[in-house]
Scaffold this motif. Sequence first.
Motif: not given
Length: 405
Positions: A65, A67-69, A73, A78
């Motif tokens: 996933p 990192r910026d959920r 993205r 994630g």
Amino acid sequence: MATPGFLDWPFFTDRHRELAASVSAWAATRFLQRESAEDRESVEAACRRIVRDLGRAGWTRYCVPARDRTEERGGASGFDVRALALIRETLARQDALADFAFAMQGLGSGAIALAGSPQIQERYLPPVAAGEAIAAFALSEPDAGSDVAALQCRATRTADGYRLEGEKTWISNGGIADFYCVFARTSAPEKKADGTTSAAGISAFVVEAATAGLSVSRRIDTLSPHPLASLQFQGCLVPETHRLGAEGGGFKLAMQTLDVFRTSVAAAAVGFAQRALDEALAHSVDRTMFGRTLADFQLTQAALADMATAIDAARLLTYRAAWRRDRGERATSEVAMAKMAATEAAQQVIDRAVQMFGGRGVCRGEIIERLYRDIRALRIYEGATEVQKLIIGRDLIQRTAGTRS
Ligand code: COS
């Protein structure tokens, strides 16, 4: 390779379209020489090399996933399942081992991404994303394949962790993985009222390959060669920090992981089928018989129409499931439909293509013959077609019961 028309579908963003074009351009040149390279190296060595290549090219980072959920993205979990599926479809179109190597990085680390502590995620996910560590998912056992709840591998409490005992089999990347996500019983199995085993009491652990007491007991050879093995756990000590999620939460974690990666199996099936159609189309305009090309026969046109329609239908189900999952919704039933429909359709499409190639279709070294072998296992692994039917059927019944109560 021209950009496929389906990328216009509203399931995708421009970022997905750019990604698909980049992977396609990379894979088209990268795998031209693989057949001859593979002749000189074992399937294990080929797989290690491909994982490193996929990492350097930046594709394995889509297995873990972002990192910026954000929605863009990959939504709440994630994961960007559409990106995973697009990459698998593209790789499968070129090379089954590349698709396998890519997919296993995701399946093998998926439980860590979903339930690992921040420290465990930080330790294991970046090397997987970079193609520097190889991951594996260790769920199946000799007597627990479709019936996961029946698994018998035991994890007994020790002063500072767990002791693992038991056997796992059909483990992809077995023998080459750097770590395994292992599912084991932390409490004795309980019977439900209907006589089946309850899914409670299973927990998940990350176990490093070098851990004392873990060994590869058997390498398994299949129709479409890839690293596959059985594992033995004999007094294998695992620290408590390596448990993934809550004790007893392992069954749901395995199912949640499969909810993400079964969609990508569907996408791989679409990729194999699309390649078969591409090959069949090219063959039909080149091959002459009875003074005409194969493509001039209406029977050929009908076969091509059936193949193209089956592929598009499978693809629609696949990207619908991916899109739904990316919105953070549980999509178990849609995922099951996609996995079942795409793998079954791909088998039929490829069989049809073999028939159009005649004798060449069953000769070693022909792309069509390889696809015929490559597709078969997809109808079995990560939940056989029969399991997907069970999931869809139960879901329908539960929904109906829900609307009546
Ligand atoms: N996400 C979250 N939770 C899930 C879930 C999912 N996708 N699927 C099931 N669960 C939950 C259920 O809601 C249930 O929770 P409660 O006990 O709180 O009610 C629990 O898990 C048990 O579910 P269920 O009763 O459906 O379990 P079964 O033992 O009947 O098993 C099947 C269901 C057959 C669907 C499951 O064992 C399966 O998918 N088998 C195939 C496994 C597989 O793919 N093997 C290949 C390994 S990888 S190559």
